[in-house]
Design an enzyme around this catalytic site. Structure first.
Site, mmCIF file in Angstrom:
data_model
loop_
_atom_site.group_PDB
_atom_site.id
_atom_site.type_symbol
_atom_site.label_atom_id
_atom_site.label_comp_id
_atom_site.label_asym_id
_atom_site.label_seq_id
_atom_site.Cartn_x
_atom_site.Cartn_y
_atom_site.Cartn_z
ATOM 1 N N TRP A 1 0.201 -5.681 6.157
ATOM 2 C CA TRP A 1 1.479 -5.040 5.836
ATOM 3 C C TRP A 1 2.354 -4.908 7.081
ATOM 4 C CZ3 TRP A 1 2.958 -5.623 1.219
ATOM 5 C CH2 TRP A 1 2.033 -5.630 0.173
ATOM 6 N N ASP B 1 5.102 3.271 8.193
ATOM 7 C CA ASP B 1 4.938 2.914 6.782
ATOM 8 C C ASP B 1 3.673 3.607 6.275
ATOM 9 O OD1 ASP B 1 4.379 1.827 4.329
ATOM 10 O OD2 ASP B 1 4.093 -0.237 5.060
ATOM 11 N N LYS C 1 0.911 5.059 -4.794
ATOM 12 C CA LYS C 1 -0.476 5.410 -4.454
ATOM 13 C C LYS C 1 -0.646 6.938 -4.494
ATOM 14 C CE LYS C 1 0.211 1.365 -1.813
ATOM 15 N NZ LYS C 1 -0.445 0.325 -2.529
HETATM 16 N N1 PMP Z 1 3.101 -1.179 2.839
HETATM 17 C C1 PMP Z 1 1.847 -0.846 2.497
HETATM 18 C C2 PMP Z 1 0.967 -0.141 3.492
HETATM 19 C C3 PMP Z 1 1.371 -1.145 1.218
HETATM 20 O O1 PMP Z 1 0.120 -0.819 0.862
HETATM 21 C C4 PMP Z 1 2.223 -1.800 0.295
HETATM 22 C C5 PMP Z 1 1.816 -2.133 -1.124
HETATM 23 N N2 PMP Z 1 0.528 -2.106 -1.443
HETATM 24 C C6 PMP Z 1 3.521 -2.145 0.715
HETATM 25 C C7 PMP Z 1 3.924 -1.808 1.983
HETATM 26 C C8 PMP Z 1 4.470 -2.859 -0.210
HETATM 27 O O2 PMP Z 1 4.920 -2.000 -1.162
HETATM 28 P P1 PMP Z 1 5.911 -2.437 -2.349
HETATM 29 O O3 PMP Z 1 5.116 -3.337 -3.229
HETATM 30 O O4 PMP Z 1 6.250 -1.134 -2.969
HETATM 31 O O5 PMP Z 1 7.064 -3.123 -1.734
#
Ligand code: PMP
Length: 357
Positions: free
Chosen positions: A101, A169, A193
């Site tokens: 991520w 994040d 989450k």
């Molecule tokens: N950052 C993290 C740490 C995540 O776990 C996720 C999704 N699992 C995201 C960003 C992306 O999130 P989204 O699908 O809401 O864009």
């Protein structure tokens, strides 16, 4: 009804009392004689909900004055792109990469600022923390991913960025334990989450960073404009916001983030201890940075993976398949997963190992 224990990484399990309340209020909400989905976001009922949810989140996280709370849309991924547009336009920003991520966030940022990698554990397969950090004192911010949902890596101690604002994040570990918000410039999280349903992003942002947002940005991408409009520059995700407000109330009734932190630590310890001592399952992550929210594990023989998944699903233990990029299994044990769910998983794992070991 046969709800299972849901180990999905996200959208993830929600607290059952929250789902039950949402069901009970679905047709008529708070005397509005309509569903919360069917009323104006600018009416007094919804505004009251918005204000109350912000107050509740501020109390839960002890958010100091000098920070705004925004309820946005777009998922965390949209904000990978939007954050550098707002806070680093024409400048350089540091990214710490401890998993996929963080890597994605750094890639998206390249469209609007110079990206420096100030620390990465990629060469170690993201199984440990970066060996060293090299922060640029001139950087607009340092971006971190305190919990990497796919690899199962959590930063338990913040690096010292010597005053450069930290942008974090926290999609997969917000509200999982107490944190000192004053150590951050920006905290943002997709809701699916620990907050509620997908499609909502909560952002906590310090006023001096909001002052940086370039007025040349289209309003809808401008966080300062969003803050001025109470996150209602356009129609917000009202149902997602409502669910978040119920989750905040539930968290408070459960003893808040301090109690959640204790329960989450105990859940994670119980699961890792079993995996480490099992002789059949393994977790590859350095113990110093194992995630308390996402526990990836492998079976002794990956030829058994499909059987494990089919049997666990049949036993009511849902969504244990690891992310496609790493394989194996992953148990996500966010706030809504009770210790009883972790114990049920371990009982299944023990039995499976006995039959197949
Ligand atoms: N950052 C993290 C740490 C995540 O776990 C996720 C999704 N699992 C995201 C960003 C992306 O999130 P989204 O699908 O809401 O864009």
């Amino acid at each position: 009804m046969s709800r299972g224990y849901n180990f999905s990484s996200g959208p993830a399990a929600l607290p059952e009392p929250v789902l039950a309340q949402a069901r009970d209020e679905l047709l008529e909400w708070r005397g509005a004689r309509a569903s919360v989905m069917e009323i104006s976001h600018r009416g007094k009922d919804f505004i009251a909900l918005a204000e109350e949810s912000e107050r509740d989140l501020r109390a839960l996280m002890a958010i100091p004055s000098g920070y705004k709370v925004l309820f946005l849309q777009g998922g965390a991924t949209q904000h990978f792109a939007q954050i550098p547009m707002n806070f680093a336009a024409g400048r350089s920003a540091d990214y710490v990469v401890t998993g996929s991520w963080g890597q994605k966030a750094a890639k998206e940022a390249k469209a609007s600022c110079t990206v420096r990698i100030a620390g990465s554990s990629e060469s170690a397969g993201f199984r440990q923390l970066p060996e060293r950090y090299s922060f640029d004192p001139q950087a607009a911010f340092v971006h971190l991913t305190p919990n990497e949902t796919i690899g199962g890596v959590e930063l338990h101690v913040l690096p010292d960025t010597a005053g450069v604002p930290i942008v974090a994040d926290m999609s997969s570990n917000i509200l999982s334990r107490p944190i000192d918000v004053s150590k951050y410039g920006v905290i943002y999280a997709g809701a699916q989450k620990n907050i509620g349903a997908s499609g909502l992003v909560v952002m906590i942002v310090r006023d001096d960073l909001l002052a940086r947002c370039p007025s040349s940005l289209p309003n809808i991408f401008n966080y300062s404009a969003q803050a001025k409009e109470g996150s209602m520059l356009n129609t917000p995700n009202t149902f997602g916001w409502y669910l978040a407000s119920l989750v905040f109330k539930w968290l408070d009734s459960e003893g808040g983030v301090a109690r959640m932190g204790e329960i989450n630590a105990a859940k994670a310890r119980t699961l890792y201890d079993y995996i480490d001592g099992s002789g059949f399952y393994s977790n590859p992550i350095d113990k110093a940075c194992r995630s308390r929210m996402n526990v990836p594990f492998r079976l002794a023989d990956e030829a058994l993976d499909e059987t494990f998944l089919a049997e666990s699903e049949a036993a009511g233990l849902l969504a244990l398949k690891g992310h496609r990029s790493v394989g194996g299994m992953r148990a996500s044990i966010y706030n809504a997963m009770p210790m009883a769910g972790v114990q049920a998983l371990i009982a299944f794992m023990k039995d499976f190992a006995k039959r197949n070991g």
